[in-house]
Design an enzyme around this catalytic site. Sequence first.
Site, PDB file in Angstrom:
ATOM      1  N   SER A  93       0.822  -1.221   0.000  1.00  0.00           N
ATOM      2  CA  SER A  93       0.000   0.000   0.000  1.00  0.00           C
ATOM      3  C   SER A  93       0.851   1.264   0.000  1.00  0.00           C
ATOM      4  O   SER A  93       0.400   2.313  -0.457  1.00  0.00           O
ATOM      5  CB  SER A  93      -0.926   0.007   1.211  1.00  0.00           C
ATOM      6  OG  SER A  93      -1.832  -1.059   1.117  1.00  0.00           O
ATOM      7  N   HIS A 340      -1.344  -9.319  -0.955  1.00  0.00           N
ATOM      8  CA  HIS A 340      -1.906  -8.649  -2.125  1.00  0.00           C
ATOM      9  C   HIS A 340      -1.633  -9.478  -3.383  1.00  0.00           C
ATOM     10  O   HIS A 340      -0.793 -10.374  -3.355  1.00  0.00           O
ATOM     11  CB  HIS A 340      -1.263  -7.258  -2.293  1.00  0.00           C
ATOM     12  CG  HIS A 340      -1.256  -6.453  -1.052  1.00  0.00           C
ATOM     13  ND1 HIS A 340      -0.331  -5.477  -0.798  1.00  0.00           N
ATOM     14  CD2 HIS A 340      -2.077  -6.497   0.034  1.00  0.00           C
ATOM     15  CE1 HIS A 340      -0.576  -4.925   0.379  1.00  0.00           C
ATOM     16  NE2 HIS A 340      -1.619  -5.526   0.908  1.00  0.00           N
TER      17      HIS A 340
HETATM   18 MG    MG Z   1      -4.300   1.685   3.311  1.00  0.00          MG
HETATM   19 ZN    ZN Z   2      -2.642  -4.834   2.596  1.00  0.00          ZN
END
Ligand code: MG
Ligand code: ZN
Length: 380
Positions: A93, A340
């Site tokens: 992220s 992810h």
């Molecule tokens: Mg975030």
């Molecule tokens: Zn994450």
Amino acid sequence: MNKILLALIALSLTYSSCKTVDKPSVVNSEVLSSALKEKTNKPKNVIFLIGDGMGLAQITAGMYSNGNKTSLENFKVLGLHKSHASNKLVTDSAAAATSFACGVKTYNGAIGVDKDTLPVKSIFEFAKEKNFNTGLVASSTIVHATPASFFSHNKYRKNYEEIAADLVDADVDVFIGGGKKYFDRRDFDDRNLLEEFAAKDYNISHFAEKDITDFTIDVSKNFGYLTSDTDPLQVSQGRDYMIPASKFAMDYLTQKSTEDGFMLMIEGSQIDWGGHANISDYIVSEFIEFDEIIQLAYDYAKADGNTLVVVTADHETGGYAIQQESTMDSLVTAFTSTYHTAVMIPVFAYGPGAEEFAGIMENTDIFHKMKKLIIDTEID
Ligand code: MG
Ligand code: ZN
């Protein structure tokens, strides 16, 4: 042909189907395209909505679980972005948010710095130079990777106390999110950042003093509100500030931005956490709340006419899938990962400049398109 008529044609083409755009029978196409550009390319404000970990399966599961509806159906301009980081195909992220905030591919863990750990100017910093007002709302801590990339430059995402100190200097007009302990009970130094915000003329408060609904808007001061000491609760556990906070931030920035525009980033942070936990109900409940915020932003932009709304995710989380045995009322889901994945990510846009976001792009292009629309062009 007068300008009003041209503008009307441009406006009707913007909201009609592609078929009509292919055959502009009356007007010279060059004149038309420049009229379209004039009409569409200058949003005053941008509301940028990031659903962390919100891939297409997350949206789909949330939609079916919400009576086969999502506010994203309002959006007629869709694109896809490639989320890869500079050092890994599968981004985190921090690298992804830095791509959105600063326009560079960087390494996983980077906050507002490039692959050599050097600071890169963010869209919030460009916006401040243009007298824009800025805002951040998140359902994580405010120092977590996604919001942090808009105001901080740090070589590592988990340097939360350093990131918190950057927020004091960033002059973000309104921020709402968790993480009070990084501001007032620091290991790194003895600073009390809440006192420093107050000294900088912030209206600064937190969950133990007041509820977000207790405030009246006072745009003579910046506004900061910390919603929890550490990570905010899940929405299913009673977290209820995101919708009032999003409304508050929009109202605050509207009142403050009578002449210049604003840029507001709102993050649905915990869709990602449901993916990491491989809990479908967690993903769905976080998505459904975020969907309401998307509707708020869409309604705002529709009424305002000068606001661009861009909705996307940083990456997908969980390798989430909706399986054969599913019904609309009862999804049977599976996960391939607790991290992810690299799948391309949908981008939804509405409002002036939305056309820019059609097609396939790099995640960094989202920065460049927003910058082109609100920073590089003069505002009327
Ligand atoms: Mg975030
Ligand atoms: Zn994450």
